[in-house]
Structures are given as structure tokens and as C-alpha cells.
Design an enzyme around this catalytic site. Structure first.
Site, PDB file in Angstrom:
ATOM      1  N   GLU A 126       0.928  -1.153   0.018  1.00 36.47           N
ATOM      2  CA  GLU A 126      -0.173  -0.076  -0.095  1.00 36.47           C
ATOM      3  C   GLU A 126       0.912   1.034  -0.006  1.00 36.47           C
ATOM      4  O   GLU A 126       1.418   1.650   1.021  1.00 36.47           O
ATOM      5  CB  GLU A 126      -0.936  -0.106   1.262  1.00 36.47           C
ATOM      6  CG  GLU A 126      -2.105   0.933   1.081  1.00 36.47           C
ATOM      7  CD  GLU A 126      -1.663   2.369   1.816  1.00 36.47           C
ATOM      8  OE1 GLU A 126      -1.681   3.330   0.742  1.00 36.47           O
ATOM      9  OE2 GLU A 126      -1.475   2.539   2.800  1.00 36.47           O
ATOM     10  N   CYS A 161      -0.660   9.226   2.530  1.00 31.54           N
ATOM     11  CA  CYS A 161      -0.508   8.903   1.301  1.00 31.54           C
ATOM     12  C   CYS A 161      -1.349   9.422   0.336  1.00 31.54           C
ATOM     13  O   CYS A 161      -1.309   9.811  -0.857  1.00 31.54           O
ATOM     14  CB  CYS A 161      -0.620   7.071   1.038  1.00 31.54           C
ATOM     15  SG  CYS A 161      -2.298   6.696   1.687  1.00 31.54           S
TER      16      CYS A 161
END
Length: 427
Positions: A210, A244
Site C-alpha cells: 500500500e 498517502c
């Protein structure tokens, strides 16, 4: 002597003995993780404050509460998630039992980054424990206070024959990756992600990555500027901007915002167009003159058609649309619909920041910036091997003789009809 060999052997022996497989054991591990979060709340808050200057509120909402929610969800649904999943059958298999079994992989490695040093390792740990895996957790050495708590306190709440924490920096991580694991999970930077996915390739080890992608934020012409400014500023400054789907830097004085003190050197790479003030902390800054990538450009104004083009072009697909397809879509419903149909990204947030990350019912995962997905049941599925199972009776041989050669014209016609016209009958 390899210092890791004994630890990994101990964990593999526990898994081979079937220690982790029962629902009772899995539930006990999850409850232990929940007690760790509840009984050490102040200690964890202090560690997060030392590592990232997180306020109590931000530590609670972005780290501890999200971990506790994952634990609670897994405990509530564990028995249901563990059940075999029946599947549709064709006419040949109507008397058989066909299902998908969810079984643990075995020995799992979780490598954690520094930006969410409690959230990212423990949310993924919930999935690994719920599925009955043995786990090696490698915290980030850059979040030293949190690393210390995870190494010294967390193992006291879990069965240490099935769980271990390994410390160290990049060299130790590379040594760890030389060993064979049955599954590896890493949420972090693309640079480290390439190392993580390459090292276990010789073992054909499955990996979930991820990673942080570039995340445009689309603002339509008719949006209220103040509303957009409020929401964009909030999710870009949250967690030092180190999320992110919404990265950026922090103002110097707010007690509610964290600090990342390693950013100063980055401001010297090019001309600073806006901000740039730096002492022990860094003000919000925009670098120039090189062309900015989508996430660095910030909110973009224009039509849905004009923004769909760069999102679907040569650049990697973003992690989020709010910032990804854009992670942020601040626009009318019809424009949101257009973007959903004409772009691709890991997740989408319309008229908000990254509130979608608080929902365990929504997956987190990228397209070009990651492999796999997690959160809630998606974590359970990620850390489970889905085994296809068809169980037939040892009797009823007359029915099976139809499959055996030599094939007559009648048997060929019947088999073709069963497999063609009636591929799957409803359960």
C-alpha cells in the site's frame, strides 16, 4: 549464527502445530490487542507526541481509535468471516459440496513505515491475527518511541509463541527479507516497496503493497472557495501532511499539528516559490521552478474533461481521488459521476478529504501505486488463502462413468450440453 533463525523457527513450529487455527485462539489474540490499546493509551499518546508531535486528539483519531475499531469489527464478525463460502454448481456437481475455504497463509511479515507508526502496523496486524497467521512485526526505526512501545509492551498482550517484533534499520530489514515468509505486507513508500517486492521474489512469496501515489485534487468552477479551502487545508495539513492521499507540511505554531523535522533539506532542491521558513519545523512551502506533479500542484481548476486526461495518461494512477482520481472531487454530482466513469484510482472522495479512510467497510488499496487491499474484511481476505474445494461422494460411481472414455456420441452430446447450456445452476 543468524539471530532471526530461532525466532522464525519457533513461529513456524507453532503454526504447524495448529495453535493459531481455532476461532477461540484468534479471538483471544484480538482481545489482547484491544487491551494493549486501552491499557496503554497514555503511553501510546506520549510516544506519538515524541515521534511526530501529535496532539492527543490527532493521536486518538488517526491512530488509536482506528486500530480499536478494526479490533472491534474483527471480533464481531470473526466467526462469520471464517465460514466456508458456498459457490454455484453445475449439473455435474449438484450432489457435491463446492465452497471457498479461508485458511491462514502461515508466517506473515508486516513492515511498518514511520508516518502512521501505530495505525499502519496494527490495522494490518488485526487482519493477520484474525486469519490465524503467526506474525513478525517490523516497526519503523524512525519512530523510535513508538517502536519501543511496540517492541517492549505489545508482546506482553499476545501469545509470544506466535508473534514477534524485530527491530533494526534498512540493513536489518534487508536481512529479514532474505528469509522465507508465507506472506509480506508493507504500507509505505514506493522506493522501499520496490525492495520489499523484489527480495521475496525468489521464494514466490505473495506481497501486499500500500504505497503513496500522486493525488490530484479537482475543484470545479462553481464550488464555494472558502468551503474548498477549509477542507483541502485540513486534510493536507493533517498528520504533518504525511498521508498517502494528502501530503504537505505544517505551520510552525499550531499545537494541533504535528512536526516532521527531516524536511528541511528538501527545500534546498530548487527555488521556493511560497513559504520556506524553517527552523526546527517547516512552514507550508511550494517549490519551483520544475513542473509540479499532480499532488504537488494542489487543487486544480477546470472542466471534468480537462482533468480526466492527465489522470488517465502517462502518470501513474493515483491512490485516491480526492486527491486520487482526484483524492478530492469538489464538484457537482454530475461531475463526480463523470470522473468516476472516466478515471481510475485506488479510492475516491467527493467533496471531502480522507474521511473515507475512517470506514473499515471501504477498502484501502492502489492501482498503479500498490498491490492488494486491506481494512476490515478486506484485511481478513488479504491475509487468507482462498482455497477452492469440491467434495464429492465416494459412491454414485454410475454417474461418474459418464466422464470416462471411450466417449459415445450420446455421452459427448450430454457432457457438452451440461457444461455449455447449464454452466452454473443457482444454489
Amino acid at each position: 549464527m543468524d539471530p532471526l533463525a530461532d525466532t522464525l523457527r519457533r513461529l513456524r513450529e507453532a503454526f504447524s502445530a495448529g495453535r493459531t487455527r481455532s476461532p477461540e485462539f484468534r479471538a483471544a489474540q484480538l482481545k489482547g490487542l484491544g487491551r494493549f490499546l486501552q491499557e496503554n493509551k497514555q503511553l501510546l499518546q506520549e510516544a506519538l507526541a515524541q515521534d511526530l508531535h501529535k496532539s492527543v486528539f490527532e493521536a486518538e483519531t488517526s491512530e488509536l481509535l482506528m486500530c480499536q475499531n478494526e479490533v472491534d469489527l474483527a471480533l464481531k464478525n470473526l466467526h462469520n468471516w471464517m465460514k466456508d463460502e458456498p459457490v454455484a454448481k453445475n449439473l455435474f456437481t449438484q450432489l457435491d459440496s463446492a465452497f471457498i475455504q479461508k485458511e491462514p497463509f502461515g508466517l506473515v511479515l508486516i513492515i511498518a513505515p514511520w508516518n502512521y507508526p501505530m495505525n499502519l502496523p496494527l490495522v494490518s496486524l488485526v487482519g493477520a491475527l484474525a486469519t490465524g497467521n503467526c506474525v513478525v512485526l517490523k516497526p519503523s526505526e524512525l519512530s523510535k518511541s513508538t517502536e519501543k512501545v511496540l517492541a517492549e509492551v505489545l508482546p506482553q498482550y499476545l501469545d509470544q509463541s506466535c508473534f514477534a517484533v524485530v527491530l533494526g534499520g534498512p540493513q536489518e530489514t534487508r536481512q529479514l527479507l532474505e528469509h522465507k515468509f508465507d506472506y509480506i505486507f508493507f504500507p509505505g513508500s514506493p522506493r522501499v516497496g520496490r525492495i520489499v517486492v523484489a527480495a521475496p521474489a525468489k521464494h514466490l512469496t505473495p506481497v501486499t503493497l500500500e504505497l503513496g501515489g500522486k493525488n490530484p485534487c479537482y475543484v470545479d468552477d462553481d464550488c464555494d472557495p472558502q468551503t474548498v479551502a477549509n477542507r483541502v487545508a485540513w486534510f493536507r495539513y493533517f498528520n504533518c501532511g504525511q498521508t498517502c492521499v494528502a501530503p504537505d507540511y505544517d505551520p510552525r505554531r499550531s499545537p494541533s499539528l504535528g512536526r516532521v523535522r527531516r524536511l528541511r533539506g528538501l527545500l534546498g532542491c530548487g527555488r521556493v516559490a511560497i513559504g520556506g521558513q524553517s527552523n526546527r519545523t517547516s512552514a507550508p512551502s511550494v517549490r519551483g521552478p520544475r513542473p509540479a506533479r499532480p499532488r504537488e500542484q494542489g487543487p486544480r481548476m477546470g472542466t471534468g474533461r480537462s482533468l480526466c486526461s492527465p489522470c488517465n495518461g502517462r502518470r501513474p494512477k493515483p491512490s485516491s481521488f480526492d486527491d486520487e482520481p482526484p483524492p478530492g472531487l469538489f464538484c457537482r454530482p454530475q461531475v463526480v459521476t463523470q470522473m468516476l466513469h472516466q478515471t481510475s484510482s485506488g479510492i475516491v472522495g467527493g467533496n471531502q478529504g480522507f474521511i473515507h479512510l475512517t470506514l473499515s467497510t471501504l477498502l484501502l488499496g492502489g492501482v498503479d501505486d500498490g498491490i492488494g487491499r486491506y481494512h476490515g474484511k478486506f484485511s481478513f481476505d488479504t491475509f487468507s488463502h482462498h482455497r477452492a474445494s469440491l467434495l464429492s461422494s465416494s459412491g454414485l460411481e454410475k454417474l461418474n462413468e459418464l466422464h470416462y472414455p471411450p466417449y459415445t456420441a450420446h455421452s459427448q452430446k450430454l457432457i457438452t450440453w451440461v457444461l455449455g447450456s447449464h454452466r452454473c445452476a443457482l444454489l
